[in-house]
Design a protein around this motif. Structure first.
Motif, mmCIF file in Angstrom:
data_model
loop_
_atom_site.group_PDB
_atom_site.id
_atom_site.type_symbol
_atom_site.label_atom_id
_atom_site.label_comp_id
_atom_site.label_asym_id
_atom_site.label_seq_id
_atom_site.Cartn_x
_atom_site.Cartn_y
_atom_site.Cartn_z
ATOM 1 N N SER A 143 -18.463 9.106 4.781
ATOM 2 C CA SER A 143 -19.627 9.559 5.532
ATOM 3 C C SER A 143 -19.964 10.971 5.085
ATOM 4 O O SER A 143 -19.334 11.513 4.197
ATOM 5 N N ARG A 144 -20.918 11.567 5.720
ATOM 6 C CA ARG A 144 -21.375 12.889 5.288
ATOM 7 C C ARG A 144 -20.539 13.957 5.952
ATOM 8 O O ARG A 144 -20.607 14.142 7.147
ATOM 9 N N ARG A 145 -19.750 14.668 5.159
ATOM 10 C CA ARG A 145 -18.895 15.694 5.744
ATOM 11 C C ARG A 145 -19.712 16.966 5.962
ATOM 12 O O ARG A 145 -20.549 17.312 5.155
ATOM 13 N N GLN A 180 -4.566 7.561 0.629
ATOM 14 C CA GLN A 180 -5.559 8.537 0.193
ATOM 15 C C GLN A 180 -6.140 9.239 1.415
ATOM 16 O O GLN A 180 -6.280 8.660 2.476
ATOM 17 N N LEU A 181 -6.549 10.479 1.213
ATOM 18 C CA LEU A 181 -7.016 11.275 2.353
ATOM 19 C C LEU A 181 -8.266 10.687 2.972
ATOM 20 O O LEU A 181 -8.569 10.920 4.131
ATOM 21 N N THR A 182 -9.030 9.959 2.178
ATOM 22 C CA THR A 182 -10.272 9.411 2.706
ATOM 23 C C THR A 182 -10.089 7.983 3.231
ATOM 24 O O THR A 182 -11.047 7.308 3.538
ATOM 25 N N GLY A 183 -8.841 7.523 3.313
ATOM 26 C CA GLY A 183 -8.570 6.174 3.797
ATOM 27 C C GLY A 183 -8.825 6.055 5.288
ATOM 28 O O GLY A 183 -9.155 7.041 5.947
ATOM 29 N N PRO A 184 -8.662 4.812 5.839
ATOM 30 C CA PRO A 184 -8.964 4.613 7.249
ATOM 31 C C PRO A 184 -8.089 5.487 8.135
ATOM 32 O O PRO A 184 -6.919 5.696 7.862
ATOM 33 N N VAL A 185 -8.672 6.026 9.182
ATOM 34 C CA VAL A 185 -7.920 6.860 10.115
ATOM 35 C C VAL A 185 -8.184 6.352 11.522
ATOM 36 O O VAL A 185 -9.251 5.830 11.806
ATOM 37 N N PRO A 186 -7.195 6.489 12.423
ATOM 38 C CA PRO A 186 -7.430 6.017 13.784
ATOM 39 C C PRO A 186 -8.545 6.807 14.465
ATOM 40 O O PRO A 186 -8.784 7.965 14.106
ATOM 41 N N ARG A 221 -6.626 14.548 7.287
ATOM 42 C CA ARG A 221 -6.924 13.125 7.095
ATOM 43 C C ARG A 221 -8.270 12.713 7.659
ATOM 44 O O ARG A 221 -8.595 11.544 7.720
ATOM 45 N N ARG A 222 -9.088 13.699 8.070
ATOM 46 C CA ARG A 222 -10.382 13.358 8.669
ATOM 47 C C ARG A 222 -11.242 12.653 7.626
ATOM 48 O O ARG A 222 -11.005 12.764 6.428
ATOM 49 N N ASP A 223 -12.270 11.968 8.092
ATOM 50 C CA ASP A 223 -13.139 11.285 7.132
ATOM 51 C C ASP A 223 -14.578 11.773 7.224
ATOM 52 O O ASP A 223 -15.482 11.156 6.692
ATOM 53 N N ALA A 224 -14.808 12.886 7.924
ATOM 54 C CA ALA A 224 -16.167 13.433 7.993
ATOM 55 C C ALA A 224 -16.095 14.913 8.297
ATOM 56 O O ALA A 224 -15.068 15.406 8.722
ATOM 57 N N LEU A 232 -13.316 15.010 0.151
ATOM 58 C CA LEU A 232 -14.395 14.348 0.902
ATOM 59 C C LEU A 232 -15.763 14.621 0.289
ATOM 60 O O LEU A 232 -16.656 13.778 0.356
ATOM 61 N N GLY A 233 -15.909 15.809 -0.294
ATOM 62 C CA GLY A 233 -17.195 16.166 -0.900
ATOM 63 C C GLY A 233 -17.539 15.260 -2.076
ATOM 64 O O GLY A 233 -18.703 15.145 -2.449
ATOM 65 N N ILE A 234 -16.539 14.595 -2.642
ATOM 66 C CA ILE A 234 -16.790 13.701 -3.787
ATOM 67 C C ILE A 234 -16.655 12.231 -3.396
ATOM 68 O O ILE A 234 -17.446 11.396 -3.824
#
Ligand code: FPP
Length: 346
Positions: free
Chosen positions: A241-243, A3-9, A343-346, A235-237
């Motif tokens: 973290s807060r994008r 998933q796009l919001t999964g852990p990323v390095p 794949r970013r998480d913020a 990410l908005g949903i």
């Protein structure tokens, strides 16, 4: 695929030090040349200063500056120099800042880059005028280049008109009873894809590349922008973290037609029907309704559809990049940035 919001390095969104070294002083010069009142708002919006104009002491809450990086790398991709493309990099970041200032006014969003949005600090008129001044500064940056300025200005003007059209469609979607996925993709291509396409194309134009290579770069950036917007909507949903410094769930609360919602609303099953009923209410969703809506969007397949679309657009972007015939090293760098953006998480 994960998933796009999964852990990323940790290294997934590399800040390119050499890009900052070139672009930040040029941006400071451009913002410093604005009328004093607009320079103050723009400096705050960029995270350089506090509301009273004092320099920010703590870690600055800055943007990712991905568009200037794309411009400079695009110039390198076609054998040019980053310095030649610098006015283009400055212009796209100034335009980006203009759009964010105006967008926060349009949406009434109170947070930007983890701080109170400029309009909420300085007032709506000041934020709008600062955005206007940044737009003019962007035009000045590309019209001042010693050669190729006509092509650079034309590239920017074309993108700006598309950007306005995309933003206009996004605003219209709020009242539209139904939005299709193709309509959404057209809007995202204008709102987000046009400026990223322009960022890449300007790198090629200012490096003197031929039309085919510039076209490949433009399409790469444009598709990447759409992939980025699809990922931003996810990410908005579901972001952890807060994008963009905005509260997760605010899109749902405002009943925005982001891609997961558009895809879910088009579904057939019970979850889609329940979501349609919830979205039919004219009022902003209450906190508990946001929780329910998030669950319904996921059950109706909206998250999976948006993630799939982001991956599809990213693959198309990388295919287009090959038409620009970049060197292997620059291709790899652009590919890494592209992956990081989706794949970013913020
Ligand atoms: C004409 C008009 C008002 C247009 C508005 C268009 C608009 C607001 C598009 C949003 C694009 C987007 C995903 C921004 C976040 O970029 P980012 O994550 O790169 O932001 P950052 O610089 O804070 O990192």
């Amino acid at each position: 695929m994960s998933q796009l919001t999964g852990p990323v390095p940790d290294t997934v969104f590399p800040r390119l030090g050499w890009v900052d070294d070139l672009v930040v002083p040029a941006l400071r010069e451009a913002v410093g040349a604005l009328p004093a009142a607009e320079a103050r708002v723009a400096g705050y919006h960029r995270g350089w200063t506090e509301a009273d104009g004092a320099p920010v002491e703590s870690t600055p809450r800055r943007g990712k500056a991905v568009r200037p990086a794309l411009t400079l790398l695009s110039a390198l991709a076609v054998g040019g120099s980053a310095r030649d493309a610098l006015p283009g990099a400055v212009a796209v970041e100034l335009v980006h800042d203009f759009t964010l200032l105006h967008d926060d006014v349009i949406d009434g969003d109170a947070l930007r880059r983890h701080r109170p949005a400029a309009w909420s600090v300085f007032g709506t008129s000041a934020a709008v005028l600062a955005g206007d001044a940044l737009l003019v500064a962007a035009m000045r940056a590309v019209s001042d280049v010693p050669c190729r300025s006509a092509a650079a200005v034309a590239e920017l003007v074309g993108a700006l008109m598309e950007l306005v059209e995309g933003q206009s469609a996004d605003v219209a979607f709020e009242e539209a009873p139904a939005v299709s996925v193709p309509q959404y993709l057209g809007m995202a291509g204008g709102k987000t894809g046009s400026l990223m396409g322009c960022a890449c194309a300007l790198g090629g134009v200012l490096a003197g590349a031929d039309g085919e290579r510039v076209g490949g770069l433009r399409e790469f950036g444009r598709r990447l922008g759409v992939a980025f917007q699809c990922a931003d909507d996810v990410l908005g949903i579901w972001g952890r973290s807060r994008r963009s410094g905005k509260p997760v769930g605010s899109d749902l609360a405002a009943r925005k037609k982001s891609l997961p919602v558009v895809a879910a609303l088009a579904g057939e099953g019970a979850a889609a029907r329940e979501l349609r009923a919830l979205y039919a209410s004219p009022h902003p969703l209450a906190e508990q309704e946001v929780v329910v809506a998030r669950e319904l969007v996921e059950r109706a397949g909206g998250r999976e559809a948006a993630e799939e679309e982001a991956r599809r657009q990213l693959a198309e972007a990388l295919r287009a990049l090959s038409y620009a015939r970049p060197s292997a090293d620059v291709y790899r760098q652009l590919q890494e940035i592209a992956w990081a953006m989706v794949r970013r998480d913020a």
